[in-house]
Design a protein around this motif. Sequence first.
Motif, PDB file in Angstrom:
ATOM      1  N   GLU A   1     -21.038 -10.591  24.662  1.00 36.08           N
ATOM      2  CA  GLU A   1     -19.611 -10.552  24.953  1.00 36.08           C
ATOM      3  C   GLU A   1     -18.889 -10.057  23.708  1.00 36.08           C
ATOM      4  OE1 GLU A   1     -18.284 -11.098  27.920  1.00 36.08           O
ATOM      5  OE2 GLU A   1     -20.283 -11.511  28.705  1.00 36.08           O
ATOM      6  N   ILE A   2     -17.697  -9.519  23.867  1.00 33.51           N
ATOM      7  CA  ILE A   2     -16.949  -8.980  22.731  1.00 33.51           C
ATOM      8  C   ILE A   2     -16.737 -10.040  21.661  1.00 33.51           C
ATOM      9  CG2 ILE A   2     -14.689  -8.088  22.021  1.00 33.51           C
ATOM     10  CD1 ILE A   2     -14.719  -6.396  24.533  1.00 33.51           C
ATOM     11  N   GLU A   3     -16.459 -11.260  22.081  1.00 28.34           N
ATOM     12  CA  GLU A   3     -16.240 -12.337  21.116  1.00 28.34           C
ATOM     13  C   GLU A   3     -17.486 -12.566  20.252  1.00 28.34           C
ATOM     14  OE1 GLU A   3     -15.535 -12.728  24.487  1.00 28.34           O
ATOM     15  OE2 GLU A   3     -13.419 -12.279  24.135  1.00 28.34           O
ATOM     16  N   GLU A   4     -18.665 -12.367  20.804  1.00 28.82           N
ATOM     17  CA  GLU A   4     -19.910 -12.556  20.067  1.00 28.82           C
ATOM     18  C   GLU A   4     -20.158 -11.446  19.045  1.00 28.82           C
ATOM     19  OE1 GLU A   4     -23.083 -14.578  22.911  1.00 28.82           O
ATOM     20  OE2 GLU A   4     -22.138 -12.825  23.851  1.00 28.82           O
ATOM     21  N   MET A   5     -19.520 -10.307  19.230  1.00 24.17           N
ATOM     22  CA  MET A   5     -19.695  -9.170  18.322  1.00 24.17           C
ATOM     23  C   MET A   5     -18.787  -9.257  17.098  1.00 24.17           C
ATOM     24  SD  MET A   5     -19.889  -5.932  20.806  1.00 24.17           S
ATOM     25  CE  MET A   5     -20.429  -6.143  22.483  1.00 24.17           C
ATOM     26  N   ARG A   6     -17.743 -10.046  17.211  1.00 21.07           N
ATOM     27  CA  ARG A   6     -16.789 -10.144  16.102  1.00 21.07           C
ATOM     28  C   ARG A   6     -17.389 -10.973  14.969  1.00 21.07           C
ATOM     29  NH1 ARG A   6     -12.114 -10.965  20.255  1.00 21.07           N
ATOM     30  NH2 ARG A   6     -11.544  -8.790  20.545  1.00 21.07           N
ATOM     31  N   PRO A   7     -17.126 -10.548  13.706  1.00 28.07           N
ATOM     32  CA  PRO A   7     -17.680 -11.303  12.568  1.00 28.07           C
ATOM     33  C   PRO A   7     -17.053 -12.662  12.401  1.00 28.07           C
ATOM     34  CG  PRO A   7     -16.352  -9.432  11.795  1.00 28.07           C
ATOM     35  CD  PRO A   7     -16.378  -9.408  13.287  1.00 28.07           C
TER      36      PRO A   7
END
Length: 71
Positions: free
Chosen positions: A65-71
């Motif tokens: 998910e996009i949230e998982e890609m954010r540092p």
Amino acid sequence: MSESTITAKGQTTVPAEIRQAIGGVPGTRLVWHVLSGGRLSVRVKNKSAAEVKGIVKAPKGLRLEIEEMRP
């Protein structure tokens, strides 16, 4: 080296040897970039974003998910 002339209407003809090298046919789209020092870069626009959508599939089990890609 190939050469062409800009007409009064702002048009030019892509020289035959260049058309042949890029596989240019009527309807081929070219993208122009102005570079420093009076230079130009011209590239063939092969496909639109819509045409390549979905061409690469994520391997099974590796979706994020996009949230998982954010540092």
